[in-house]
Write an enzyme that holds these catalytic residues in place. Structure first.
Site, PDB file in Angstrom:
ATOM      1  N   ILE A  84       0.848  -1.189   0.000  1.00  0.00           N
ATOM      2  CA  ILE A  84       0.000   0.000   0.000  1.00  0.00           C
ATOM      3  C   ILE A  84       0.884   1.240   0.000  1.00  0.00           C
ATOM      4  O   ILE A  84       1.785   1.369   0.831  1.00  0.00           O
ATOM      5  CB  ILE A  84      -0.901   0.029   1.257  1.00  0.00           C
ATOM      6  N   CYS A  85       0.626   2.150  -0.931  1.00  0.00           N
ATOM      7  CA  CYS A  85       1.340   3.416  -0.965  1.00  0.00           C
ATOM      8  C   CYS A  85       0.519   4.427  -0.168  1.00  0.00           C
ATOM      9  O   CYS A  85      -0.449   4.989  -0.669  1.00  0.00           O
ATOM     10  CB  CYS A  85       1.526   3.886  -2.402  1.00  0.00           C
ATOM     11  N   LEU A  86       0.888   4.598   1.090  1.00  0.00           N
ATOM     12  CA  LEU A  86       0.166   5.496   1.989  1.00  0.00           C
ATOM     13  C   LEU A  86       1.204   6.176   2.874  1.00  0.00           C
ATOM     14  O   LEU A  86       1.972   5.494   3.552  1.00  0.00           O
ATOM     15  CB  LEU A  86      -0.830   4.683   2.827  1.00  0.00           C
TER      16      LEU A  86
END
Length: 147
Positions: A84-86
């Site tokens: 996840i790109c967060l």
């Protein structure tokens, strides 16, 4: 330190669970959790049940947990490995954050993808140029993998 904090978060989750989310340890290992997120109603993921793994580092909460989807999902900020790109899971992590806040942030990412910081550029391009196609494929993947 980490274990005490993880126990506290587990108790807080039981007492006040975040909307559409749940999480808890896998077996007896308090450093390895499974979480579920229900696809938000105002998103193409509506009706889906998405599973995630959470791995706490031994120096939690000073380092962020590793959170990944185990259910496949069509999204510009989540790749085929479930990464996840967060920002709050990377550079913007703070010890004040909790698993509850992380899960709610992932929920809002499902409703509002960030195509300008994509993990999957091709999906981001479709999201920006052909929203109907993006929504259609997202719904198809949700029906195929999350129902």
């Amino acid at each position: 330190m980490a274990l005490k904090r993880i126990h506290k978060e587990l108790n807080d989750l039981a007492r006040d669970p975040p909307a559409q989310c749940s999480a808890g340890p896998v077996g007896d290992d308090m450093f390895h959790w499974q979480a579920t997120i229900m696809g938000p109603n105002d998103s193409p993921y509506q009706g889906g049940v998405f599973f995630l793994t959470i791995h706490f580092p031994t120096d939690y909460p000073f380092k962020p947990p590793k959170v990944a989807f185990t259910t496949r999902i069509y999204h510009p900020n989540i790749n085929s490995n479930g990464s996840i790109c967060l920002d709050i899971l990377r550079s913007q992590w703070s010890p004040a954050l909790t698993i509850s806040k992380v899960l709610l942030s992932i929920c809002s990412l499902l409703c509002d993808p960030n195509p300008d910081d994509p993990l999957v550029p091709e999906i981001a391009r479709i999201y920006k140029t052909d929203r109907d196609k993006y929504n259609r494929i997202s719904r198809e993947w949700t029906q195929k993998y999350a129902m």
